[in-house]
Scaffold this active site. Structure first.
Site, mmCIF file in Angstrom:
data_model
loop_
_atom_site.group_PDB
_atom_site.id
_atom_site.type_symbol
_atom_site.label_atom_id
_atom_site.label_comp_id
_atom_site.label_asym_id
_atom_site.label_seq_id
_atom_site.Cartn_x
_atom_site.Cartn_y
_atom_site.Cartn_z
ATOM 1 N N LYS A 116 0.946 -1.232 0.087
ATOM 2 C CA LYS A 116 0.075 -0.052 0.027
ATOM 3 C C LYS A 116 0.703 1.086 -0.094
ATOM 4 O O LYS A 116 0.604 2.340 -0.655
ATOM 5 C CB LYS A 116 -1.156 -0.220 0.980
ATOM 6 C CG LYS A 116 -1.949 -1.016 1.122
ATOM 7 C CD LYS A 116 -3.168 -0.694 1.832
ATOM 8 C CE LYS A 116 -4.070 -1.915 1.241
ATOM 9 N NZ LYS A 116 -5.627 -1.307 1.676
ATOM 10 N N TYR A 202 -8.064 10.503 8.857
ATOM 11 C CA TYR A 202 -9.280 9.937 8.913
ATOM 12 C C TYR A 202 -10.612 10.547 8.222
ATOM 13 O O TYR A 202 -10.752 11.605 8.834
ATOM 14 C CB TYR A 202 -9.665 9.391 10.198
ATOM 15 C CG TYR A 202 -10.964 8.234 10.163
ATOM 16 C CD1 TYR A 202 -10.962 7.279 9.701
ATOM 17 C CD2 TYR A 202 -12.074 8.975 10.949
ATOM 18 C CE1 TYR A 202 -12.224 6.276 9.548
ATOM 19 C CE2 TYR A 202 -13.227 8.121 10.967
ATOM 20 C CZ TYR A 202 -13.255 6.658 10.392
ATOM 21 O OH TYR A 202 -14.475 5.947 10.217
ATOM 22 N N LEU A 203 -11.274 10.404 7.024
ATOM 23 C CA LEU A 203 -12.028 11.046 6.548
ATOM 24 C C LEU A 203 -13.468 10.648 7.191
ATOM 25 O O LEU A 203 -13.746 9.648 7.424
ATOM 26 C CB LEU A 203 -12.290 10.837 5.100
ATOM 27 C CG LEU A 203 -10.727 11.224 4.406
ATOM 28 C CD1 LEU A 203 -10.953 10.874 2.877
ATOM 29 C CD2 LEU A 203 -10.609 12.497 4.468
ATOM 30 N N LYS A 237 -18.306 -4.451 0.218
ATOM 31 C CA LYS A 237 -19.276 -3.807 -0.319
ATOM 32 C C LYS A 237 -20.594 -4.770 -0.406
ATOM 33 O O LYS A 237 -20.242 -5.967 -0.242
ATOM 34 C CB LYS A 237 -18.816 -3.416 -1.846
ATOM 35 C CG LYS A 237 -17.528 -2.590 -1.760
ATOM 36 C CD LYS A 237 -16.786 -3.012 -3.174
ATOM 37 C CE LYS A 237 -15.441 -2.171 -3.096
ATOM 38 N NZ LYS A 237 -14.414 -2.233 -4.113
ATOM 39 N N ASN A 289 -6.778 -1.940 -7.381
ATOM 40 C CA ASN A 289 -7.075 -3.391 -7.471
ATOM 41 C C ASN A 289 -6.488 -3.755 -8.940
ATOM 42 O O ASN A 289 -7.087 -3.233 -9.888
ATOM 43 C CB ASN A 289 -8.463 -3.913 -7.180
ATOM 44 C CG ASN A 289 -8.694 -3.512 -5.848
ATOM 45 O OD1 ASN A 289 -7.887 -3.817 -4.890
ATOM 46 N ND2 ASN A 289 -10.013 -3.050 -5.297
ATOM 47 N N ARG A 291 -7.215 -6.203 -11.040
ATOM 48 C CA ARG A 291 -8.103 -7.313 -11.490
ATOM 49 C C ARG A 291 -9.405 -6.705 -11.823
ATOM 50 O O ARG A 291 -9.800 -5.718 -11.496
ATOM 51 C CB ARG A 291 -8.204 -8.432 -10.312
ATOM 52 C CG ARG A 291 -8.767 -7.899 -9.191
ATOM 53 C CD ARG A 291 -8.970 -8.729 -8.068
ATOM 54 N NE ARG A 291 -9.268 -8.264 -6.643
ATOM 55 C CZ ARG A 291 -10.237 -7.478 -6.216
ATOM 56 N NH1 ARG A 291 -11.232 -7.260 -7.016
ATOM 57 N NH2 ARG A 291 -10.312 -6.803 -5.224
#
Ligand code: ADP
Length: 448
Positions: A116, A202-203, A237, A289, A291
């Site tokens: 990350k 932090y949002l 999700k 991501n 993929r």
């Protein structure tokens, strides 16, 4: 073009790839564990081969068995689906070493985006806006305190090797920092064998917006707009839509253009998703991501393209079938993820399907590997299907979703279907006026 493709996956996504192969006149090879001998992807593929016992580590994650299956069947390429080995750079390397084509990006691109901190650094250098935070890893509590105070609380501590929401802890104030820092590190060590963490602002009320990109590996790339995946439970999700209800055509063109240019610069090949948090009109990169995503059908619906076909084409060295100008948004699409889970605790509910009826009609797509009498094995992910609807606009898509959910029958096990009927009654869902925390709060009040 390839004559034969092996699909290193199971369930609805394996079936999805078989369908694309059939339409392209390509033979497909299914691999399966001993628990999946009767699975639909095995029945639908041209050939199948058993690669090991039920646990994923012994079968769907078994690189040697999968490569042997290619050699035995003569498959020239592997489609990894999502999950399992789809973002495993070592697997991709092994596939390439055996002169088999991996349908997806290079091992190098997967490696960059899998870490990350490197991903964020790369994104920043490519002109993508990122969440304010530490420069790289944060080695100790003192450094963490300096970074957090410089930025202002709340902050979120995240694992460099992170995934699936693990190794992530929020510190609301300076008092919480020590505990958050230590737990994020120990969780990360336990989950990923690596305790490096970094810090981000932090949002507090963001939406999750992700941009679909597609590269041909030769320096050309396009974007296929965004998906809004703000309805989440435990950072997972559950309901996705395209286009995003709060994204204007101008915003889409701007952020999409930035992402397409970025992946073009690195000669990216195949499908990719650049994930952002979106708050007060600003986009903040969180990860990429490398993929196909579970929720790719909503993008296919509004642009009228087959993303798996396109993945196969670019992997075979062919150009993209569409240019940016060909990609015009048509209507609105919503996907809901159907899980074999028992509410209110979302406990897995494997077992035998006594009756199955898929909804149909205009604008309804059901991607599922279920059939009457099928027994869902207890070893894998609880996702058993995706119901995708397409309408001329968002209200039509919502009405169609309600109608299609009413037609759907899955008897014999518990599923998450009742959750969606309840969610559709909510004003916030009708208006599209939620952030990533809305659903957790709603679950607490309505199911807690
Ligand atoms: P993972 O790879 O573990 O899923 P991500 O970086 O993709 O981790 O973040 C997953 C989710 O965590 C996001 O969709 C969002 O809900 C939340 N999240 C991550 N970073 C932040 C942040 N800086 N502020 C607020 N929420 C965040």
């Amino acid at each position: 073009m390839f004559d034969k493709i092996l699909i290193a996956n199971r369930g609805e996504i394996a079936l999805r790839v078989v369908r694309a192969c059939q339409e392209m006149g390509i033979k497909s090879v299914a691999v399966h564990s001993t628990a999946d001998s009767d699975a639909m992807h095995v029945r639908m593929a041209d050939e199948s081969i058993c690669i090991g016992p039920p646990p994923g580590t012994a079968s769907y994650l078994n690189t040697a068995a999968i490569i042997s299956a290619c050699e035995i069947t003569g498959a020239q390429a592997i489609h990894p689906g999502y999950g399992f080995l789809s973002e495993n750079a070592n697997f991709v390397q092994a596939v390439e070493d055996h002169e088999i084509t991996f349908i997806g990006p290079t091992a190098e691109h997967i490696r960059i985006m899998g870490d990350k901190i490197t991903a964020k650094e790369t994104a920043k250098n490519l002109g993508i806006p990122v969440v304010p935070g530490s420069e790289g890893g944060v080695p100790d509590l003192d450094t963490a305190a300096k970074v957090a105070e410089g930025m202002g609380f709340p902050v979120i501590i995240k694992a460099t090797a992170g995934g699936g929401g693990r190794g992530m802890k929020v510190a609301k104030t300076a008092k919480d920092l020590e505990v958050a820092f230590r737990t994020a590190r120990s969780e990360s060590k336990a989950a990923f064998g690596n305790d490096e963490v970094y810090i981000e602002k932090y949002l507090q009320k963001p939406r999750h917006i992700e941009v679909q990109v597609f590269g041909d590996g030769k320096g050309n790339a396009v974007h296929l707009g965004e998906r809004d995946c703000s309805l989440q439970r435990r950072h997972q999700k559950v309901f996705e839509e395209a286009p995003g209800p709060v994204i204007t055509p101008e915003m889409r063109a701007e952020i999409g253009g930035i992402c397409a240019d970025a992946v073009a610069k690195i000669n990216y090949i195949g499908a990719g998703t650049v994930e952002f948090l979106f708050e007060d009109g600003e986009f903040y990169f969180i990860e990429m991501n490398t993929r196909l995503q579970v929720e790719h059908p909503v993008t296919e619906a509004i642009f009228g393209v087959d993303l798996v076909r396109e993945q196969i084409r670019v992997a075979a060295g062919l150009p993209l079938e569409f240019s940016q100008d060909d990609l015009v948004v048509n209507g609105h699409s919503i996907e809901v993820r159907l899980n074999a889970e028992k509410l209110p605790n979302f406990t897995p509910s494997p077992g035998r399907i006594s009756q199955y009826h898929a909804p149909g009609g205009l604008g309804v797509r059901m991607d599922s590997a279920l059939y009457d009498g099928y027994s869902i094995p207890p070893y894998y992910d609880s996702l058993i299907g995706k119901l995708i609807v397409h309408g001329r606009d968002r209200p039509e898509a919502l009405a169609r979703l309600r109608r299609a959910l009413g037609e759907l029958i899955i008897d014999g096990i518990d599923t998450s279907v009742p959750l969606f009927a309840a969610l559709l009654d909510e004003q916030a869902v009708q208006d599209g006026s939620y952030d990533i925390h809305w659903m957790e709060k709603w679950l607490e009040t309505n199911l807690g």
